[in-house]
Design a protein around this motif. Structure first.
Motif, short mmCIF file in Angstrom:
data_model
loop_
_atom_site.label_atom_id
_atom_site.label_comp_id
_atom_site.label_asym_id
_atom_site.label_seq_id
_atom_site.Cartn_x
_atom_site.Cartn_y
_atom_site.Cartn_z
N GLN A 86 4.32 2.30 3.08
CA GLN A 86 4.82 1.11 2.40
C GLN A 86 3.68 0.28 1.81
O GLN A 86 3.76 -0.22 0.69
CB GLN A 86 5.65 0.25 3.35
CG GLN A 86 6.96 0.88 3.79
CD GLN A 86 6.85 1.65 5.10
OE1 GLN A 86 5.85 2.34 5.33
NE2 GLN A 86 7.84 1.52 5.95
N PHE A 87 2.58 0.15 2.59
CA PHE A 87 1.44 -0.62 2.10
C PHE A 87 0.84 0.04 0.86
O PHE A 87 0.48 -0.64 -0.11
CB PHE A 87 0.37 -0.73 3.19
CG PHE A 87 0.77 -1.61 4.35
CD1 PHE A 87 1.62 -2.67 4.18
CD2 PHE A 87 0.27 -1.36 5.62
CE1 PHE A 87 1.98 -3.49 5.24
CE2 PHE A 87 0.62 -2.17 6.69
CZ PHE A 87 1.48 -3.23 6.50
N CYS A 88 0.72 1.37 0.89
CA CYS A 88 0.13 2.09 -0.25
C CYS A 88 1.00 1.97 -1.48
O CYS A 88 0.51 1.69 -2.58
CB CYS A 88 -0.08 3.56 0.13
SG CYS A 88 -0.76 4.57 -1.21
N ASP A 103 0.50 -2.68 -12.38
CA ASP A 103 1.09 -3.69 -13.27
C ASP A 103 0.14 -4.86 -13.54
O ASP A 103 0.51 -5.85 -14.18
CB ASP A 103 2.42 -4.22 -12.72
CG ASP A 103 2.28 -4.97 -11.39
OD1 ASP A 103 1.16 -5.40 -11.05
OD2 ASP A 103 3.29 -5.12 -10.68
N GLY A 104 -1.11 -4.75 -13.04
CA GLY A 104 -2.12 -5.75 -13.35
C GLY A 104 -2.11 -6.98 -12.46
O GLY A 104 -2.89 -7.91 -12.68
N THR A 105 -1.26 -6.97 -11.44
CA THR A 105 -1.22 -8.12 -10.53
C THR A 105 -2.49 -8.21 -9.70
O THR A 105 -3.01 -9.31 -9.46
CB THR A 105 0.00 -8.02 -9.61
OG1 THR A 105 1.19 -7.95 -10.39
CG2 THR A 105 0.09 -9.22 -8.67
N LEU A 157 -0.37 0.18 -4.95
CA LEU A 157 -0.51 0.90 -6.22
C LEU A 157 0.35 0.26 -7.30
O LEU A 157 -0.07 0.17 -8.47
CB LEU A 157 -0.11 2.36 -6.03
CG LEU A 157 -1.05 3.21 -5.15
CD1 LEU A 157 -0.51 4.61 -5.01
CD2 LEU A 157 -2.46 3.22 -5.73
N LYS A 158 1.54 -0.19 -6.94
CA LYS A 158 2.40 -0.86 -7.92
C LYS A 158 1.74 -2.13 -8.45
O LYS A 158 1.75 -2.40 -9.66
CB LYS A 158 3.75 -1.20 -7.28
CG LYS A 158 4.73 -1.87 -8.24
CD LYS A 158 6.04 -2.16 -7.55
CE LYS A 158 7.06 -2.76 -8.54
NZ LYS A 158 6.57 -3.99 -9.15
#
Length: 369
Positions: A310-312, A321-323, A316-317
């Motif tokens: 879940q952490f990975c 998305d540039g966050t 990565l998301k």
């Protein structure tokens, strides 16, 4: 008139010559400025860092990716949308980021930021303590003002009833003297034993009993030092201030907060205890790093053994998305959030202010600001 005409003509020619010189100067200046660009900036930066720039290739930016200049096949210089160097990496090693050049500067930045976080945490605890004192003093002063301004004064109607003294019975035995509490022993650091938590949230208490106050928890895989063991409980630190205010400890999150020996608080100090049943002698084996997260150091996250995937996925998301940047996770992995609840973990992206904090619901995968 002929002389005047010739004079006017000469002045006009001088103006035309002046305009021509200015135009040529601007052209030359533009050409000179145009010489410098992202490639040249990357080259200068790499030479400053002591790396070769003999081989070069260019990778054009995509919709979500940054423009990339590659040197010697392994060094990547990323360019942001404003044409400035965003970061430089050599394989998985970061050479430059956020304007900090070289491993020493990056390490020093992390050290300074870590010191800042520690000072911020200490200042916040001091603020909480002072705030409670101010609140108590304010309430005391307001109560005194309320009583002094009342038309009823200090008559018996405004006072709590006082019970009449009870005469002791002649036949009643003398009460046994109350045993004085044993002082909390000062631990010897050399005698401490390393242990690791095996519970998702192992409750910390002010004394070795479930009747004692709760002062937080430690997560799965966290290392502690055990200084003393007693009846299935382990003491994991040295005695320190309980921050007692009006007989209650400001360090207790829930449960018994009384500053009493029965609650493990002696002379305003206490030590933290956890159940020995959830401590292992060996460090629990962590799962393999999920694909794509090898350089993010997410294994420093709370309860990583349980929620590594879940952490990975969330990390990565947020990077795609540039966050966040990869360095954000190396600097601040996922931490459990007591304030939000058991299912929530948080991290920081781009700073350590509240506006930089992001939450992950470990059950649903939802990421919120």
């Amino acid at each position: 008139m002929g002389n005047i005409a010739r004079l006017v003509l000469s002045v006009r020619r001088l103006h035309m010559l002046r305009r021509t010189i200015i135009a040529i100067s601007l052209i030359l200046l533009s050409a000179k400025v145009g010489i410098a660009g992202p490639k040249e900036d990357c080259t200068l930066a790499l030479e400053h860092l002591g790396f070769s720039t003999s081989r070069y290739s260019f990778i054009e930016a995509g919709i979500f990716a940054k423009e990339r200049h590659v040197f010697d096949d392994v060094i990547n210089c990323y360019i942001s949308h404003d044409g400035q160097i965003h970061s430089i990496t050599r394989g998985t090693t970061v050479l430059m980021e956020d304007g900090y050049y070289g491993p020493e500067a990056l390490a020093k930045r992390s050290e300074i930021e870590e010191q800042g976080r520690a000072l911020d945490s200490a200042a916040y605890k001091a603020y909480q303590y002072a705030s409670k004192q101010i609140e108590q003093n304010t309430e005391r002063d307001l109560e005194a003002l309320r009583r002094s301004s009342s038309p009823f004064g200090n008559n018996s109607a405004s006072k709590a009833p006082v019970a009449a003294p009870v005469e002791p019975s002649a036949a009643a035995p003398e009460p046994a003297p109350e045993a004085l509490p044993e002082p909390i022993p000062q631990p010897d650091p050399a005698s401490g034993k390393e242990r690791w938590s095996t519970a998702e949230r192992l409750t910390i208490r002010t004394c070795p009993s479930t009747q004692c106050g709760v002062t937080g928890w430690i997560t799965d895989g966290s290392k502690v030092t055990v200084y003393e063991e007693k009846s299935g409980w382990s003491r994991i630190d040295e005695p320190h201030s309980a921050m007692c205010i009006n007989g209650n400890s400001g360090m207790v999150d829930s449960g018994n907060a009384a500053c009493t020996p029965a609650n493990g608080i002696v002379d305003g100090q206490f030590a933290r205890w956890v159940s020995s049943d959830y401590l292992a002698n060996e460090k629990p084996e962590a799962p393999e790093t999920a694909q794509g997260c090898g350089d993010l150091e997410l294994d420093n996250s709370d309860n990583y053994r349980r929620y590594s995937n879940q952490f990975c996925t969330a990390a990565l998301k947020m990077i795609n998305d540039g966050t966040c940047k990869s360095s954000d996770f190396r600097e601040w992995a996922w931490s459990s959030s007591p304030a939000k609840g058991q299912d929530y973990y948080f991290t920081y992206c781009g700073g350590i202010q509240p506006r930089n904090r992001w939450y992950l619901n470990i059950r649903t995968g939802a990421i919120t600001h």
